[in-house]
Design a protein around this motif. Structure first.
Motif, short mmCIF file in Angstrom:
data_model
loop_
_atom_site.label_atom_id
_atom_site.label_comp_id
_atom_site.label_asym_id
_atom_site.label_seq_id
_atom_site.Cartn_x
_atom_site.Cartn_y
_atom_site.Cartn_z
N ARG A 4 14.91 -31.94 -49.83
CA ARG A 4 15.03 -30.95 -50.90
C ARG A 4 16.24 -31.17 -51.80
O ARG A 4 16.33 -30.57 -52.87
CB ARG A 4 15.08 -29.53 -50.30
CG ARG A 4 13.75 -29.11 -49.73
CD ARG A 4 13.79 -27.65 -49.32
NE ARG A 4 12.61 -27.32 -48.53
CZ ARG A 4 12.63 -26.71 -47.36
NH1 ARG A 4 13.79 -26.35 -46.84
NH2 ARG A 4 11.53 -26.46 -46.72
N PHE B 172 12.28 -20.30 -59.82
CA PHE B 172 11.27 -19.37 -59.30
C PHE B 172 10.78 -18.43 -60.40
O PHE B 172 11.50 -18.18 -61.38
CB PHE B 172 11.86 -18.55 -58.15
CG PHE B 172 12.01 -19.34 -56.89
CD1 PHE B 172 11.05 -19.30 -55.90
CD2 PHE B 172 13.13 -20.15 -56.70
CE1 PHE B 172 11.18 -20.05 -54.74
CE2 PHE B 172 13.27 -20.90 -55.54
CZ PHE B 172 12.30 -20.85 -54.57
N THR C 40 12.06 -10.97 -52.50
CA THR C 40 12.42 -11.44 -53.85
C THR C 40 12.61 -12.96 -53.91
O THR C 40 13.23 -13.47 -54.83
CB THR C 40 13.71 -10.75 -54.35
OG1 THR C 40 14.73 -10.96 -53.36
CG2 THR C 40 13.52 -9.26 -54.54
N GLU C 41 12.10 -13.65 -52.94
CA GLU C 41 12.10 -15.13 -52.87
C GLU C 41 13.51 -15.73 -52.75
O GLU C 41 13.70 -16.92 -52.95
CB GLU C 41 11.41 -15.74 -54.09
CG GLU C 41 9.90 -15.46 -54.16
CD GLU C 41 9.23 -16.15 -55.34
OE1 GLU C 41 9.70 -15.94 -56.46
OE2 GLU C 41 8.26 -16.90 -55.14
N GLN C 42 14.50 -14.91 -52.44
CA GLN C 42 15.86 -15.45 -52.33
C GLN C 42 16.00 -16.37 -51.11
O GLN C 42 16.80 -17.31 -51.12
CB GLN C 42 16.89 -14.33 -52.25
CG GLN C 42 17.05 -13.56 -53.55
CD GLN C 42 18.06 -12.43 -53.45
OE1 GLN C 42 19.18 -12.61 -53.02
NE2 GLN C 42 17.63 -11.24 -53.82
N ASP D 113 13.55 -18.31 -49.96
CA ASP D 113 12.96 -19.57 -50.40
C ASP D 113 13.95 -20.32 -51.30
O ASP D 113 14.06 -21.55 -51.22
CB ASP D 113 11.66 -19.32 -51.17
CG ASP D 113 10.48 -19.07 -50.24
OD1 ASP D 113 10.61 -19.38 -49.04
OD2 ASP D 113 9.44 -18.58 -50.70
N ALA D 114 14.65 -19.56 -52.14
CA ALA D 114 15.64 -20.19 -53.03
C ALA D 114 16.74 -20.87 -52.20
O ALA D 114 17.17 -21.99 -52.51
CB ALA D 114 16.25 -19.16 -53.97
N LEU D 115 17.17 -20.20 -51.13
CA LEU D 115 18.18 -20.80 -50.23
C LEU D 115 17.68 -22.14 -49.71
O LEU D 115 18.41 -23.13 -49.69
CB LEU D 115 18.37 -19.90 -49.01
CG LEU D 115 19.39 -18.80 -49.01
CD1 LEU D 115 19.39 -18.14 -47.64
CD2 LEU D 115 20.76 -19.34 -49.31
N ARG D 116 16.40 -22.14 -49.27
CA ARG D 116 15.83 -23.36 -48.69
C ARG D 116 15.75 -24.47 -49.73
O ARG D 116 15.99 -25.63 -49.41
CB ARG D 116 14.46 -23.05 -48.09
CG ARG D 116 14.54 -22.08 -46.91
CD ARG D 116 13.18 -21.51 -46.55
NE ARG D 116 12.31 -22.51 -45.96
CZ ARG D 116 10.99 -22.39 -45.88
NH1 ARG D 116 10.40 -21.33 -46.37
NH2 ARG D 116 10.28 -23.33 -45.32
N THR D 117 15.41 -24.12 -50.97
CA THR D 117 15.34 -25.17 -52.00
C THR D 117 16.74 -25.71 -52.31
O THR D 117 16.87 -26.82 -52.80
CB THR D 117 14.72 -24.66 -53.32
OG1 THR D 117 15.56 -23.66 -53.87
CG2 THR D 117 13.33 -24.12 -53.12
N LEU D 118 17.76 -24.90 -52.05
CA LEU D 118 19.13 -25.37 -52.29
C LEU D 118 19.71 -26.03 -51.03
O LEU D 118 20.92 -26.07 -50.82
CB LEU D 118 20.01 -24.19 -52.72
CG LEU D 118 19.65 -23.64 -54.11
CD1 LEU D 118 20.28 -22.27 -54.34
CD2 LEU D 118 20.07 -24.59 -55.21
N THR E 280 19.81 -25.23 -47.94
CA THR E 280 20.57 -24.40 -47.01
C THR E 280 19.60 -23.77 -46.01
O THR E 280 18.62 -23.14 -46.42
CB THR E 280 21.31 -23.28 -47.77
OG1 THR E 280 22.16 -23.92 -48.73
CG2 THR E 280 22.15 -22.42 -46.85
N PRO F 65 18.29 -21.02 -43.69
CA PRO F 65 18.55 -19.57 -43.60
C PRO F 65 19.25 -19.18 -42.30
O PRO F 65 20.04 -18.23 -42.29
CB PRO F 65 17.15 -18.95 -43.68
CG PRO F 65 16.29 -19.97 -44.33
CD PRO F 65 16.86 -21.30 -43.95
#
Lengths: 248, 260
Positions: free
Chosen positions: A77, A84, B121-123, B125-130, B132, B134
């Motif tokens: 990734r 999003f 709020t998909e935050q 998922d956002a962590l995972r794309t960055l 990181t 969870p």
């Protein structure tokens, strides 16, 4: 760069994607269009490993990602940035902290260097000087731009956009499109854009894929898809709910 | 019958997933995935910001326990044993259990609501794309912080509870201070204090783990977040009460056997 073969995904008894084949070259910009709920975002989330398929394979730079665990996926990734649909900003942090999030474990960067990179990314999305604001203080368009700054700040090779212009007025949508094109050309990234905004699709994509009935129904260079006479493609591009209507 | 089976199967699956989350958190801890600053932020949230709740609970529990014990013991002329009962009860049972329950209500609910909202709020998922995980960023700091904060809060509740019980017993009900103090020290063992602290560490783990699990696995939508929050408090509270019985049963002979 990204190779999808026979991708199938079901949620319980409902099939969302069935036998999807997709090939995306390095540096190109592919737009995925389709009706709401047809599985566009689901497909996008598979490309970055946020969802695991029931069948099929996904290769990123030759690496098969469907058999990787979450830790191995974290490494893959790093090549990706994702915007999003809701921007998904961390609401407990400031804009600067959001944008700098990818650098939080980077010991080789000084705070000054991180601040410079954050300012540069915000400049690129036309939002200079808002580092100290909170996501709650931003408008929808600004949130998407900050989300984009967060996705590009670490210079990823692939950018995924999930409905980048949904819920925005035409002028803000236009500026987001310009931004996607500018980032694509400026950073030379591979882009995958999911949208049902036809104007946006026409402008930002080198190729367009239409997702219909769980499959990729049509795929080709943007001008040829927009010139297609196929009734299913035409109906979606022209936005017609009833093809038997006399005005169609 | 079918409904019962489904409920049991869901419950067992939930326990299994929670065990896997605990395993991931332990693996992340060994990998030093968590940032010390994130742990400190959580210690501040769980420890410092729970002060008023824990102090009030500890003080009033100690006071009512002293009063009630005195009223019963007075009938059999055992007034001076009142503080001993207060002290032993606070150290080994009431201190850790009530602190655990109060923290489950305040912190467990907050963890489930925060992580649940992040999921909706998909935050996450956002962590995972960055890039990181969870568990590294959200679960381990909260788990570590709860393991640190809960024993400290429990020690505080015990101290305040005994102090308040002393004030009520000696100051209000007229128990002889010297005898009360002497009996309290005589009957309160190191076993009681150690057992309280061990329980507090375990309850900290329960509150944080249940809160994180419910938040990370909540259903989408506002209703999902609300339900996850309620379930986190209920599940953590019940787990504390049930495990307390088994811990008392198991720890007492164990600690006594160790010669404490």
């Amino acid at each position: 760069m990204i190779e999808v073969q026979g991708l199938t995904k079901r949620f319980g008894a409902q099939t969302v994607l069935e036998g999807i084949d997709l090939h995306i070259e390095r540096g190109e910009s592919v737009v995925i269009i389709g009706r709401s709920g047809c599985g566009k975002s689901v497909l996008l989330k598979h490309l970055i490993g946020l969802l695991q398929p029931d069948a099929g394979s996904i290769r990123v730079d030759g690496q098969e990602i469907t058999r990787m665990n979450e830790r191995q996926l974290l490494e893959v990734r790093r090549k990706f940035g994702m915007l999003f649909q809701s921007a998904a900003l961390f609401d407990s942090m400031t804009v600067a902290e959001n944008v700098a999030f990818a650098f939080r474990n980077r010991r080789d960067l000084t705070p000054a260097e991180i601040a410079r990179r954050v300012a540069e990314a915000l400049e690129l999305v036309d939002l200079p000087g808002i580092e100290k604001k909170r996501p709650a203080e931003l408008s929808g368009g600004m949130r998407k731009r900050v989300g984009l700054a967060r996705a590009i700040v670490y210079r990823p090779e692939i950018l995924l956009y999930d409905e980048p212009t949904s819920g925005l007025d035409p002028i803000v949508s236009d500026s987001i499109d310009q931004l996607i094109i500018r980032i694509r050309d400026h950073l030379r990234v591979t882009s995958v854009v999911v949208t049902h905004d036809m104007r946006s699709a026409r402008r930002v994509g080198h190729r367009v894929a239409l997702l219909h009935d769980h499959r990729i129904y049509a795929m080709g260079p943007t001008p040829s898809i927009f010139a297609s006479t196929d009734p299913v493609v035409r109906r979606f591009i022209d936005g017609v709910s009833d093809p038997k209507h006399p005005d169609f | 019958m079918g409904l019962h089976c489904a409920w049991w199967s869901d419950w067992l699956c939930g326990l299994g997933r929670m065990a896997l989350l605990a395993r991931d958190a332990f693996a992340s801890l060994l990998r030093r995935g968590a940032h010390p600053r994130d742990v400190l932020v959580q210690v501040h949230f769980m420890g410092v910001k729970s002060q008023s709740v824990v102090l009030i609970t500890g003080a009033f529990t100690g006071m009512v326990l002293a009063a009630q014990t005195f009223f019963q013991f007075h009938k059999v002329k055992m007034d001076t044993a009142t503080l001993a009962v207060v002290s032993v009860s606070m150290c080994s049972e009431l201190g850790p259990v009530l602190t655990g329950l109060m923290v489950a209500g305040r912190v467990g609910a907050a963890i489930a609501a925060e992580l649940g909202t992040m999921r909706v709020t998909e935050q996450i998922d956002a962590l995972r794309t960055l890039a990181t995980h969870p568990v590294d960023y959200l679960v381990v700091p909260r788990l570590l912080a709860a393991h640190i904060a809960l024993p400290l809060l429990t020690a505080e509740a015990i101290t305040v509870g005994i102090g308040a019980g002393y004030l009520v017993g000696v100051g209000l009900l007229g128990i002889d201070a010297a005898y009360a103090w002497h009996n309290m020290l005589r009957y309160t063992d190191l076993v009681d204090v150690t057992m309280g602290m061990i329980k507090a560490v375990i309850y900290g783990g329960i509150v944080a783990l249940v809160g994180c699990y419910k938040g990370l696995n909540c259903r989408l939508g506002a209703e999902g977040v609300g339900r996850a929050t309620t379930e986190a408090v209920v599940a953590a509270s019940i787990s504390i009460l049930v495990s307390n019985f088994f811990l008392t049963l198991g720890l007492t002979p164990l600690l006594t056997g160790l010669g404490l």
